[in-house]
Design a protein around this motif. Structure first.
Motif, PDB file in Angstrom:
ATOM      1  N   ALA A   1       5.224   2.405   2.894  1.00 51.64           N
ATOM      2  CA  ALA A   1       4.278   3.424   2.437  1.00 51.64           C
ATOM      3  C   ALA A   1       2.922   2.784   2.156  1.00 51.64           C
ATOM      4  O   ALA A   1       2.828   1.676   1.622  1.00 51.64           O
ATOM      5  N   PHE A   2       1.859   3.497   2.513  1.00 53.79           N
ATOM      6  CA  PHE A   2       0.500   2.968   2.428  1.00 53.79           C
ATOM      7  C   PHE A   2       0.120   2.574   1.000  1.00 53.79           C
ATOM      8  O   PHE A   2      -0.574   1.587   0.776  1.00 53.79           O
ATOM      9  N   LEU A   3       0.600   3.348   0.016  1.00 63.06           N
ATOM     10  CA  LEU A   3       0.193   3.121  -1.369  1.00 63.06           C
ATOM     11  C   LEU A   3       1.187   2.299  -2.180  1.00 63.06           C
ATOM     12  O   LEU A   3       0.904   1.947  -3.322  1.00 63.06           O
ATOM     13  N   ASP A   4       2.355   2.021  -1.651  1.00 59.92           N
ATOM     14  CA  ASP A   4       3.276   1.101  -2.339  1.00 59.92           C
ATOM     15  C   ASP A   4       2.960  -0.309  -1.868  1.00 59.92           C
ATOM     16  O   ASP A   4       3.608  -0.876  -0.987  1.00 59.92           O
ATOM     17  N   THR A   5       1.910  -0.893  -2.467  1.00 59.34           N
ATOM     18  CA  THR A   5       1.384  -2.173  -1.993  1.00 59.34           C
ATOM     19  C   THR A   5       2.066  -3.375  -2.628  1.00 59.34           C
ATOM     20  O   THR A   5       1.952  -4.486  -2.118  1.00 59.34           O
ATOM     21  N   GLN A   6       2.744  -3.183  -3.730  1.00 59.46           N
ATOM     22  CA  GLN A   6       3.365  -4.294  -4.434  1.00 59.46           C
ATOM     23  C   GLN A   6       4.789  -4.526  -3.940  1.00 59.46           C
ATOM     24  O   GLN A   6       5.541  -3.577  -3.689  1.00 59.46           O
ATOM     25  N   ARG A   7       5.173  -5.800  -3.807  1.00 60.09           N
ATOM     26  CA  ARG A   7       6.533  -6.130  -3.362  1.00 60.09           C
ATOM     27  C   ARG A   7       7.574  -5.537  -4.304  1.00 60.09           C
ATOM     28  O   ARG A   7       8.624  -5.057  -3.871  1.00 60.09           O
TER      29      ARG A   7
ATOM     30  N   LYS B   1      -3.431   6.152  10.353  1.00 59.83           N
ATOM     31  CA  LYS B   1      -3.048   6.549  11.716  1.00 59.83           C
ATOM     32  C   LYS B   1      -1.541   6.663  11.903  1.00 59.83           C
ATOM     33  O   LYS B   1      -1.094   7.227  12.908  1.00 59.83           O
ATOM     34  N   ALA B   2      -0.775   6.118  10.982  1.00 50.98           N
ATOM     35  CA  ALA B   2       0.678   6.178  11.116  1.00 50.98           C
ATOM     36  C   ALA B   2       1.285   6.489   9.759  1.00 50.98           C
ATOM     37  O   ALA B   2       0.809   6.020   8.721  1.00 50.98           O
ATOM     38  N   LEU B   3       2.352   7.291   9.779  1.00 49.86           N
ATOM     39  CA  LEU B   3       3.044   7.655   8.545  1.00 49.86           C
ATOM     40  C   LEU B   3       3.983   6.547   8.106  1.00 49.86           C
ATOM     41  O   LEU B   3       4.795   6.055   8.903  1.00 49.86           O
TER      42      LEU B   3
ATOM     43  N   SER C   1       7.216  20.763   3.040  1.00 53.54           N
ATOM     44  CA  SER C   1       7.975  19.508   3.111  1.00 53.54           C
ATOM     45  C   SER C   1       7.021  18.399   3.527  1.00 53.54           C
ATOM     46  O   SER C   1       6.556  18.377   4.667  1.00 53.54           O
ATOM     47  N   ALA C   2       6.714  17.506   2.598  1.00 53.27           N
ATOM     48  CA  ALA C   2       5.794  16.411   2.913  1.00 53.27           C
ATOM     49  C   ALA C   2       6.380  15.482   3.973  1.00 53.27           C
ATOM     50  O   ALA C   2       5.664  14.980   4.840  1.00 53.27           O
ATOM     51  N   LEU C   3       7.695  15.245   3.920  1.00 53.98           N
ATOM     52  CA  LEU C   3       8.328  14.332   4.866  1.00 53.98           C
ATOM     53  C   LEU C   3       8.185  14.832   6.301  1.00 53.98           C
ATOM     54  O   LEU C   3       7.983  14.040   7.227  1.00 53.98           O
TER      55      LEU C   3
ATOM     56  N   GLU D   1       1.195  10.126   1.248  1.00 56.75           N
ATOM     57  CA  GLU D   1       1.191   9.589   2.614  1.00 56.75           C
ATOM     58  C   GLU D   1       0.846  10.692   3.620  1.00 56.75           C
ATOM     59  O   GLU D   1       0.034  10.495   4.540  1.00 56.75           O
ATOM     60  N   ALA D   2       1.456  11.870   3.445  1.00 53.90           N
ATOM     61  CA  ALA D   2       1.220  12.990   4.358  1.00 53.90           C
ATOM     62  C   ALA D   2      -0.235  13.467   4.283  1.00 53.90           C
ATOM     63  O   ALA D   2      -0.856  13.793   5.307  1.00 53.90           O
TER      64      ALA D   2
END
Length: 856
Positions: A41-47, A31-33, A202-204, A21-22
């Motif tokens: 999260a952008f890549l956690d697309t599954q419910r 454009k947003a974290l 620190s990625a966060l 994400e970072a």
């Protein structure tokens, strides 16, 4: 731009998805974290992923990094989903390994590291969570260099250039001569895995992420790709609307929409998608170095390679436990298996199959978390509730010495004999098939059919009924009958030959073994060694490993699969255990397992070892240990003291007669089929006799039911024709079957599926002596065939020709003969060749058409 594929990997909870994400945010791709704990999260697309807060499926995002267009592949971090992660490694140009600054190098981290080495992937290391208490840069570097590689270099430390130069003699000479290293030198060291650059942050909090991206960009080298179109299929998924997606990494040339994907069974590409997160862009072409999802291909499987690309390697991480899946909401097993087959297609390592012997659906899973996820996935995807039971060890069987095998199948109006040579192979070889039979002894079509029969079935051993492995099976001799042999006859003879050989051989039971890496505090090493000996482990050590004692070796899965909890208990959380599947080796407690399984080869009706010979017009069962006494051919080979010796060429043999005296024949029939009921003869009228004979003729009638569209897509000639004109392919199939039926006789029903044709009422017609059925709307071919078989199967000799698993399952359940599309093709081709040969010989003999056929 230069296209590169970069994977991001980690131990679970190291902050991998947060780092992805970072990177996307800092590069301007988003454009947003988002945050994993915020479920955005952008890549956690599954419910399912958002509910659990872990990555389950590999996904991709696109971003620009200097002159490079990067496809970032986010892979699962939990060890239960390691198979998904490993499939991704085959398409990576580079990898980012994320390490937790507070946890250091975990057991699964070392497993991932060994996989990256196996696939030859250059690695960048990102040490995350350095903002948390307890994160020590010097200590982490000590662990990285001690547990992963001495070539790990802190790129932010003073003297990094000197440390880099020390990794290679030529680089050191360059540094001593110029006082610095060129970018090309550093790029070469990274690409050749002589340097593993490390960054901290620190990625966060986005600390150090920009510096990491800039540093990585300076270490990336452009890839050169050939002009020839080539690449690899690395996964199969389905979009939200159910569209099947074939994921391809292109390593040469270009793929365009409306072109065919050049795999073994070429199929047209109707759309190319470039995904970034949940969204995609439809493009007209895929260029070398890009990863795209193709719409259109329906027969591709993960691991397919095309062009000059090498086939995928055998996975290192494999599940070794079989779990029973039981529908709990009333769904019948046929429907459940059809739905679950989609998941098996997307994850081949699940190996979802129908176990006919146990009458259950089975799947192979890595652990408890994957079990829970699969259960939830089935409910979310299909609305089906299931119970997944505890796993059982998957045993296998092999043979210790070469053995000759024979199978004979000769009930009335059928004939086939097959002779095989079965030889043991080294561990991990699997099943290897070949033909040593000359075409003068057996037609090539029949040889190919026998090899197909050998390949299409998972053959079971005779100790526990487990699959066989590490055996080379060679066809050494075979015999067909000009008139009576059908494709299904060789299937029966082949299956019986394999079983007969296994019954005659010295068999070995195999069990799965883990390769383990066990780290314990020094005070716990005695306990660990005692446990390993009790588990029948083979190991080395102990030896020092940075801050612990290390033991490595192999051990049976059955003994070590639940050792993790015990280890954490006696080491107070300081012990670490890394396990990976090593292979199948002789079972450490064979007799105990055989007794527990309770398998009886003689009672396995689905896998007979006996053969069927013809005597007095009836089929007679001959026990497996006497079949060689009555075999019709001699392959010329003998096995003496474990060695195969060729004594003569294959030839017909002078066999013992099966024309037994009446008393011996009656004893065999009585043993196999029960007491013979003698007919009571009474006077009958001529009319009654005529009715009886008519009814007997009707009951002897043969029916062949053919799944039309399945055959069209299975036969290469018809499949190619269907791409130009589907109607032409259908008419060609009808023409071939009309000629086949006229030559062979019997009744033939050809079924075409009209399931999705709106308003279709269905139709029935006769053409050239065969019956053609077009099913009505909302009625599938398998439903029609199942209904027809149920109606006529008890009164007639019925064969069903299809490669559709559901129809074959239904046929098996109703006790009729199943025949694959390949077997029918061989049978039809042989009949058509015989027709052509007959007509040619008649023309050479001066016959005219009017001499042969009544034109009036």
């Amino acid at each position: 731009m230069n296209n590169l594929t970069v994977g991001i990997l980690a131990h679970v909870d190291a902050g991998k998805t947060t780092m992805a994400e970072a990177m996307l945010y800092e590069s301007g791709a988003i454009k947003a974290l988002g945050r994993v704990d915020h479920k955005d999260a952008f890549l956690d697309t599954q419910r399912l992923e958002r509910r659990r807060g872990i990555t389950i499926f590999s996904k991709q995002a696109l971003f620009d990094l200097g002159p490079f267009r990067v496809t970032l592949l986010d892979t699962p971090g939990h060890m239960d989903f390691s198979a998904e992660m490993e499939r991704t490694l085959s398409v990576l140009d580079y990898a980012i390994l994320v390490i937790s600054g507070t946890d250091g190098v975990q057991a699964h981290t070392q497993t991932v590291w060994s996989l990256l080495k196996r696939y030859g992937v250059p690695v960048f290391v990102w040490v995350n969570k350095m903002d948390l208490p307890g994160a020590d840069r010097i200590e982490v570097m000590r662990l990285l260099q001690g547990k992963l590689s001495q070539r790990c270099v802190d790129m932010t430390a003073q003297g990094a250039a000197e440390a880099i130069a020390l990794q290679d003699e030529a680089a050191l000479e360059e540094f001593l001569a110029k006082g610095k290293l060129s970018a090309a030198t550093v790029q070469s060291l990274v690409s050749s895995r002589k340097l593993f650059p490390c960054w901290f942050g620190s990625a966060l909090k986005l600390e150090g992420v920009r510096g990491f991206l800039d540093g990585m960009a300076s270490c990336l080298a452009p890839r050169l790709y050939p002009d020839k179109t080539q690449g690899r299929v690395f996964k199969i998924t389905r979009a939200e609307d159910g569209t099947r997606l074939t994921w391809v990494k292109l390593t040469g040339g270009q793929l365009k929409v409306r072109e065919e994907l050049p795999v073994a069974a070429p199929e047209k590409i109707t759309q190319i998608r470039l995904y970034s997160g949940a969204k995609f862009e439809a493009v007209q072409a895929l260029s070398a170095g890009q990863v795209g999802a193709l719409v259109g291909p329906a027969l591709t499987v993960a691991g397919d390679a095309f062009g000059g690309e090498q086939a995928a390697r055998q996975p290192l991480l494999e599940p070794v436990l079989a779990h029973r899946i039981v529908p709990t909401d009333g769904t019948d097993t046929t429907t459940a298996l059809q739905k679950l087959s989609q998941l098996a297609e997307e994850d081949p390592m699940l190996r979802i199959v129908w176990n006919a012997r146990l009458s259950e659906i089975q799947a192979q899973l890595m652990g408890d978390v994957q079990t829970e996820v699969l259960q939830q996935l089935i409910e979310d995807r299909f609305g089906m509730q299931v119970r997944i039971e505890d796993g059982r060890i998957l045993y296998k069987e092999t043979i210790a010495e070469p053995v000759l095998a024979v199978g004979h199948f000769e009930p009335l109006r059928h004939y086939a004999e097959v002779q095989l040579l079965m030889e043991p192979l080294p561990e991990g070889s699997g099943i290897i098939l070949e033909s040593l039979c000359h075409v003068d002894d057996l037609d090539l079509n029949w040889q190919r059919l026998i090899l197909t029969n050998l390949a299409e079935k998972e053959h079971l051993g005779v100790l526990t009924g487990s699959p066989i492995t590490d055996i080379k099976i060679s066809l050494v001799a075979g015999k067909a009958h000009l008139k009576h042999t059908e494709g299904g006859d060789f299937r029966q003879a082949t299956y019986r030959a394999v079983r007969q050989g296994l019954r005659s051989a010295k068999n070995i039971l195999l069990e799965p073994w883990y390769r383990f890496r066990l780290e314990v505090p020094a005070e716990s090493v005695g306990r660990a060694i005692g446990d390993l000996k009790a588990m029948h482990a083979e190991f080395e050590g102990p030896r020092d490993s940075v801050d612990s004692m290390l033991l490595t070796g192999t051990a049976p899965v059955s003994e070590m699969q639940r050792y993790q909890k015990e280890l954490l208990s006696y080491t107070r959380g300081r012990g670490r255990l890394a396990l990976r599947y090593e292979g199948y080796y002789p079972c450490h407690n064979t007799e105990k397992v055989i007794e527990a399984v309770g398998y009886d080869a003689d009672r396995d009706a689905e896998n007979p070892a006996d053969s069927v010979f013809c005597s007095h017009g009836a089929g007679v069962n001959v026990k497996w240990d006497r079949v060689w006494d009555f075999a019709h051919i001699d392959c010329g080979l003998r096995v003496k003291e474990g060695e195969v010796v060729e004594e003569s060429s294959p030839k017909a043999r002078s066999t013992r007669s099966l024309d037994l005296d009446e008393r011996a024949l009656e004893a065999i029939m009585d043993r196999e089929f029960g007491p013979i009921k003698r007919p009571v003869f009474t006077a009958v009228t001529r009319g009654e006799r005529a009715k009886k004979e008519a009814r007997e003729r009707q009951l002897r009638k043969d029916y062949l039911i053919v799944d039309g569209y399945n055959i069209i897509f299975a036969w290469p000639e018809l499949k190619a024709l269907a791409k130009e004109s589907f109607t032409a392919a259908r008419e060609r199939l009808i023409e071939m079957l009309v000629n086949f039926q006229a030559y062979r006789g019997g009744e033939l029903v050809l079924v075409f599926d009209g399931y999705k044709v709106k308003g279709n009422p269905g139709s029935r017609e006769d053409a050239g002596g065969i019956h053609i059925a077009y099913t009505k709307e909302n009625q599938s071919a398998d439903q029609y065939i199942e209904s027809l078989v149920h109606e006529i199967g008890k009164n007639y000799h019925v064969r069903v020709a299809t490669s559709d698993g559901l129809i074959q399952l239904a046929a098996l359940r109703m006790g009729v003969v199943r025949e694959s599309a390949r077997e029918l093709e061989c049978e039809v081709r042989k009949a058509l060749d015989e027709i052509s040969e007959t007509l040619a010989s008649q023309e050479r003999g001066g016959y005219k058409l009017g001499d042969l056929v009544d034109l009036e």
